[in-house]
Design a protein around this motif. Structure first.
Motif, PDB file in Angstrom:
ATOM      1  N   ARG A 146     -63.390   8.150  75.415  1.00 35.79           N
ATOM      2  CA  ARG A 146     -64.789   7.771  75.709  1.00 35.79           C
ATOM      3  C   ARG A 146     -64.917   7.260  77.299  1.00 35.79           C
ATOM      4  O   ARG A 146     -65.902   7.426  77.997  1.00 35.79           O
ATOM      5  CB  ARG A 146     -64.916   6.748  74.857  1.00 35.79           C
ATOM      6  N   GLU A 147     -63.748   6.654  77.815  1.00 34.80           N
ATOM      7  CA  GLU A 147     -63.601   6.111  79.144  1.00 34.80           C
ATOM      8  C   GLU A 147     -62.698   6.664  79.824  1.00 34.80           C
ATOM      9  O   GLU A 147     -61.486   6.631  79.321  1.00 34.80           O
ATOM     10  CB  GLU A 147     -63.527   4.811  79.231  1.00 34.80           C
ATOM     11  N   LEU A 148     -62.854   7.278  81.014  1.00 33.04           N
ATOM     12  CA  LEU A 148     -61.946   7.987  81.765  1.00 33.04           C
ATOM     13  C   LEU A 148     -61.159   7.079  82.622  1.00 33.04           C
ATOM     14  O   LEU A 148     -61.670   5.890  83.108  1.00 33.04           O
ATOM     15  CB  LEU A 148     -62.711   9.022  82.621  1.00 33.04           C
ATOM     16  N   GLY A 149     -60.148   7.473  83.102  1.00 33.29           N
ATOM     17  CA  GLY A 149     -59.073   6.439  83.896  1.00 33.29           C
ATOM     18  C   GLY A 149     -57.790   6.392  83.736  1.00 33.29           C
ATOM     19  O   GLY A 149     -57.013   5.520  83.999  1.00 33.29           O
ATOM     20  N   GLY A 150     -57.238   7.302  82.931  1.00 31.15           N
ATOM     21  CA  GLY A 150     -55.960   7.550  82.614  1.00 31.15           C
ATOM     22  C   GLY A 150     -55.762   6.846  81.418  1.00 31.15           C
ATOM     23  O   GLY A 150     -56.383   6.237  80.724  1.00 31.15           O
ATOM     24  N   GLY A 151     -54.146   7.175  80.745  1.00 28.76           N
ATOM     25  CA  GLY A 151     -53.956   6.859  79.539  1.00 28.76           C
ATOM     26  C   GLY A 151     -54.344   7.581  78.292  1.00 28.76           C
ATOM     27  O   GLY A 151     -55.358   8.588  78.792  1.00 28.76           O
ATOM     28  N   THR A 152     -53.893   7.411  77.129  1.00 21.64           N
ATOM     29  CA  THR A 152     -54.444   8.027  76.093  1.00 21.64           C
ATOM     30  C   THR A 152     -54.773   7.135  75.055  1.00 21.64           C
ATOM     31  O   THR A 152     -54.216   5.974  74.880  1.00 21.64           O
ATOM     32  CB  THR A 152     -53.238   9.138  75.447  1.00 21.64           C
ATOM     33  N   PRO A 153     -55.719   7.562  74.097  1.00 25.44           N
ATOM     34  CA  PRO A 153     -56.272   6.458  73.121  1.00 25.44           C
ATOM     35  C   PRO A 153     -55.048   6.003  72.157  1.00 25.44           C
ATOM     36  O   PRO A 153     -54.253   6.874  71.797  1.00 25.44           O
ATOM     37  CB  PRO A 153     -57.122   7.591  72.246  1.00 25.44           C
ATOM     38  N   GLY A 154     -54.854   4.897  72.110  1.00 23.26           N
ATOM     39  CA  GLY A 154     -54.041   4.139  71.185  1.00 23.26           C
ATOM     40  C   GLY A 154     -52.803   3.961  71.760  1.00 23.26           C
ATOM     41  O   GLY A 154     -51.819   3.299  71.084  1.00 23.26           O
ATOM     42  N   GLY A 155     -52.467   4.279  72.917  1.00 21.83           N
ATOM     43  CA  GLY A 155     -51.082   3.943  73.800  1.00 21.83           C
ATOM     44  C   GLY A 155     -51.343   2.879  74.779  1.00 21.83           C
ATOM     45  O   GLY A 155     -52.147   2.926  75.615  1.00 21.83           O
ATOM     46  N   GLU A 156     -50.208   2.152  75.016  1.00 20.63           N
ATOM     47  CA  GLU A 156     -50.319   1.281  76.026  1.00 20.63           C
ATOM     48  C   GLU A 156     -50.186   1.994  77.398  1.00 20.63           C
ATOM     49  O   GLU A 156     -49.471   3.100  77.907  1.00 20.63           O
ATOM     50  CB  GLU A 156     -49.227   0.312  76.277  1.00 20.63           C
ATOM     51  N   SER A 157     -51.084   1.697  78.394  1.00 27.15           N
ATOM     52  CA  SER A 157     -50.748   2.209  79.800  1.00 27.15           C
ATOM     53  C   SER A 157     -49.725   1.809  80.560  1.00 27.15           C
ATOM     54  O   SER A 157     -49.652   2.323  81.610  1.00 27.15           O
ATOM     55  CB  SER A 157     -52.048   1.981  80.558  1.00 27.15           C
ATOM     56  N   GLY A 158     -48.809   0.990  80.170  1.00 24.54           N
ATOM     57  CA  GLY A 158     -47.635   0.473  80.828  1.00 24.54           C
ATOM     58  C   GLY A 158     -47.406  -0.946  80.596  1.00 24.54           C
ATOM     59  O   GLY A 158     -48.347  -1.707  80.597  1.00 24.54           O
ATOM     60  N   GLY A 159     -46.152  -1.294  80.809  1.00 23.23           N
ATOM     61  CA  GLY A 159     -45.595  -2.744  80.665  1.00 23.23           C
ATOM     62  C   GLY A 159     -45.722  -3.095  79.274  1.00 23.23           C
ATOM     63  O   GLY A 159     -46.347  -2.645  78.432  1.00 23.23           O
ATOM     64  N   ALA A 205     -71.515   9.182  67.598  1.00 22.31           N
ATOM     65  CA  ALA A 205     -70.329   9.237  68.167  1.00 22.31           C
ATOM     66  C   ALA A 205     -69.960   8.092  69.057  1.00 22.31           C
ATOM     67  O   ALA A 205     -70.010   8.238  70.356  1.00 22.31           O
ATOM     68  CB  ALA A 205     -70.196  10.845  68.416  1.00 22.31           C
ATOM     69  N   GLY A 206     -70.042   6.869  68.077  1.00 21.81           N
ATOM     70  CA  GLY A 206     -69.837   5.831  69.078  1.00 21.81           C
ATOM     71  C   GLY A 206     -68.329   5.835  69.367  1.00 21.81           C
ATOM     72  O   GLY A 206     -67.457   6.574  69.175  1.00 21.81           O
ATOM     73  N   PRO A 207     -67.900   4.411  69.942  1.00 16.37           N
ATOM     74  CA  PRO A 207     -66.226   4.318  70.329  1.00 16.37           C
ATOM     75  C   PRO A 207     -65.311   4.548  69.137  1.00 16.37           C
ATOM     76  O   PRO A 207     -64.390   5.328  69.185  1.00 16.37           O
ATOM     77  CB  PRO A 207     -66.245   2.789  70.649  1.00 16.37           C
ATOM     78  N   ARG A 208     -65.782   3.971  67.964  1.00 21.98           N
ATOM     79  CA  ARG A 208     -64.734   4.296  66.983  1.00 21.98           C
ATOM     80  C   ARG A 208     -64.618   5.743  66.277  1.00 21.98           C
ATOM     81  O   ARG A 208     -63.469   6.131  66.119  1.00 21.98           O
ATOM     82  CB  ARG A 208     -64.892   3.276  65.722  1.00 21.98           C
ATOM     83  N   THR A 209     -65.802   6.521  66.201  1.00 20.30           N
ATOM     84  CA  THR A 209     -65.751   7.782  65.959  1.00 20.30           C
ATOM     85  C   THR A 209     -65.093   8.707  66.860  1.00 20.30           C
ATOM     86  O   THR A 209     -64.164   9.518  66.486  1.00 20.30           O
ATOM     87  CB  THR A 209     -67.066   8.437  65.654  1.00 20.30           C
ATOM     88  N   MET A 210     -65.259   8.342  68.261  1.00 16.61           N
ATOM     89  CA  MET A 210     -64.844   9.285  69.297  1.00 16.61           C
ATOM     90  C   MET A 210     -63.121   8.986  69.513  1.00 16.61           C
ATOM     91  O   MET A 210     -62.302   9.914  69.587  1.00 16.61           O
ATOM     92  CB  MET A 210     -65.370   9.120  70.510  1.00 16.61           C
ATOM     93  N   ALA A 211     -62.809   7.810  69.128  1.00 20.76           N
ATOM     94  CA  ALA A 211     -61.300   7.518  68.877  1.00 20.76           C
ATOM     95  C   ALA A 211     -60.651   8.256  67.843  1.00 20.76           C
ATOM     96  O   ALA A 211     -59.555   8.740  68.213  1.00 20.76           O
ATOM     97  CB  ALA A 211     -61.258   5.917  68.764  1.00 20.76           C
ATOM     98  N   SER A 212     -61.358   8.246  66.851  1.00 24.02           N
ATOM     99  CA  SER A 212     -60.803   8.976  65.616  1.00 24.02           C
ATOM    100  C   SER A 212     -60.782  10.428  65.932  1.00 24.02           C
ATOM    101  O   SER A 212     -59.712  11.090  65.410  1.00 24.02           O
ATOM    102  CB  SER A 212     -61.802   8.698  64.366  1.00 24.02           C
ATOM    103  N   MET A 213     -61.659  11.050  66.642  1.00 23.39           N
ATOM    104  CA  MET A 213     -61.728  12.288  67.326  1.00 23.39           C
ATOM    105  C   MET A 213     -60.584  12.678  68.199  1.00 23.39           C
ATOM    106  O   MET A 213     -60.509  13.933  68.431  1.00 23.39           O
ATOM    107  CB  MET A 213     -63.091  12.898  67.519  1.00 23.39           C
ATOM    108  N   GLY A 214     -60.171  11.688  68.693  1.00 23.19           N
ATOM    109  CA  GLY A 214     -59.228  11.717  70.032  1.00 23.19           C
ATOM    110  C   GLY A 214     -59.773  12.046  71.000  1.00 23.19           C
ATOM    111  O   GLY A 214     -59.103  12.666  71.998  1.00 23.19           O
ATOM    112  N   ILE A 215     -61.144  11.749  71.366  1.00 26.46           N
ATOM    113  CA  ILE A 215     -61.943  11.994  72.575  1.00 26.46           C
ATOM    114  C   ILE A 215     -61.857  10.680  73.097  1.00 26.46           C
ATOM    115  O   ILE A 215     -62.203   9.746  72.811  1.00 26.46           O
ATOM    116  CB  ILE A 215     -63.232  12.367  72.055  1.00 26.46           C
TER     117      ILE A 215
END
Length: 436
Positions: free
Chosen positions: A276-289, A264-274
């Motif tokens: 991988r790195e905490l700190g805000g934002g949601t996978p696939g969406g821009e964090s602002g700007g 379950a590397g970065p691509r698999t976890m992204a596909s699962m919607g998990i």
């Protein structure tokens, strides 16, 4: 009539007085040689001790006050635990020797005079080293800086930090391997440098104290992440990334057109919607700007370089928040964003994905040969995980002497230009965009 008797202290012979004086002097000399006992004022240079502890991030800089108080004792204990010394808070001969030796290692790596004193000269040299290795520039040789210098910060034995073989360490290693932080061959029950580095990477990704120690918080976070993967892969969520979980993740990857490796590397976890790195934002969406991009023209390569140049000086905000994707390490978000501005259909948050893109599209260069503007250049040792593939930039210009100019996101928290030799800086691959 009885006679009163006066009691007087017995008179010492001259030889006895001389012997007593000699013994007193011997005791005094012996005490000076051994130094004070724990709890008394220390014979060590306390400010030197504190400078070294602060330089290795065991003590805040504000703690350099010349007083061997509770904060200094606690810092000494922390250093002693990390280095297999008697944990008594007393900076005796062995502790000082180990501390000075560790500082000398840092000084040697930073190109400073290796005198064992973490003074202003060393702080300046470490700041320079950090700036050239894409680290936080604070002059302090904490876990991440020492890791980059390949200096073993933790050498002690015991739960969570040791070298003993045990089932608890194997469980830790299975979970780190399952999430792509540790190579498969690393499940050996030995808490060595590879396991410690994997723990450091996981802690960094999950907003934990980055110390390389698999303590209760780190283990709880790791178990929770494994359980998330198990739930998505439809296997019992017991927090142990064993054979059953590997097989279930393989089945998931196969049904979602992912590379089937059971990890379950970065691509698999992204596909699962998990996340991988905490700190805000949601996978696939821009964090602002929204990045401002001028009109682009010319070839695909020209457009990539123009888009990248237009972002020079853009800074992150908050905890890795950026305009190219979620609040996480964003070098790959920036590089793939620039490719998309030129019409290249590719998006990723993981630098190692550029390698796989090149392999799949036939654009992976042989070695580090023939760099060209618009190419991606990836740093580390390989694409397997975030602990092996650590950064990616875009080549702006290639020179006849083999050096290149790059534009890189998430470098000193901004988009910035660098000039270097790819091999000397630790690049492992160069990849061209398809159709260029």
């Amino acid at each position: 009539m009885s006679t009163a008797t006066s009691l007087r202290p017995p008179t010492r012979a001259p030889g006895a007085r001389l012997t007593s004086t000699v013994l007193a002097m011997a005791v005094l000399l012996f005490g000076l040689l051994l130094g004070p006992v724990a709890g008394q004022a220390h014979a060590v240079d306390v400010r030197l001790l504190q400078r070294d502890l602060a330089g290795l991030s065991y003590l805040p800089l504000s703690g350099i006050d010349g007083s061997y108080g509770p904060q200094t004792k606690d810092s000494v204990r922390h250093f002693q635990r990390d280095n297999g010394l008697a944990v008594d808070g007393d900076a005796g001969t062995n502790t000082m020797a180990a501390l000075i030796a560790k500082v000398k290692q840092v000084q040697a790596k930073a190109g400073s005079s290796a005198d064992g004193d973490y003074g202003p000269g060393t702080i300046g040299a470490v700041r320079t080293y950090q700036g050239s290795h894409r680290l936080d520039v604070d002059g302090i040789a904490g876990p991440q800086t020492m890791g980059a210098m390949n200096i073993d910060r933790i050498t002690s034995s015991g739960p969570g930090t040791g070298t003993g073989t045990n089932s608890e360490t194997q469980l830790l290693q299975r979970n780190l391997t399952g999430l792509g932080y540790l190579a498969a061959g690393g499940v050996d029950g030995v808490y060595g440098p590879a396991t410690k580095n994997a723990v450091l990477s996981f802690q960094s990704d999950n907003d934990l104290e980055v110390d390389g120690i698999a303590g209760p918080q780190t283990k709880a976070a790791l178990t929770a992440k494994v359980k998330q993967v198990q739930a998505k892969a439809n296997t019992p969520a017991d927090g142990d990334y064993g054979t059953a979980t590997t097989d279930a993740v393989r089945a998931y990857q196969s049904s979602h057109s992912l590379e089937v490796d059971g990890i379950a590397g970065p691509r698999t976890m992204a596909s699962m919607g998990i996340a991988r790195e905490l700190g805000g934002g949601t996978p696939g969406g821009e964090s602002g700007g929204t990045p401002t991009v001028p009109p682009l023209d010319g070839s695909v390569r020209d457009k990539i370089v123009q888009a990248a140049r237009s972002q020079l000086g853009v800074h992150e905000w908050g905890n890795n928040c950026n305009p190219y994707g979620p609040c996480e390490a964003w070098c790959a978000l920036f590089a793939s964003w620039a490719w998309r501005q030129a019409g290249v259909n590719f998006s990723t948050a993981f630098s190692g994905d550029f390698y796989y893109y090149g392999r799949n599209h036939g654009t992976l260069h042989s070695g580090l040969s023939n760099p060209q503007p618009g190419d991606a250049i990836v740093f580390g040792t390989g694409p397997q995980s975030t602990s092996t593939s650590v950064h990616v930039g875009l080549i702006e210009k290639a020179y006849a002497d083999g050096t290149v100019d790059t534009i890189e996101g998430n470098s000193s928290d901004q988009v910035i230009r660098h000039h270097f030799s790819p091999a000397a800086r630790g690049a492992y691959a160069i990849i061209s965009p398809a159709g260029s």
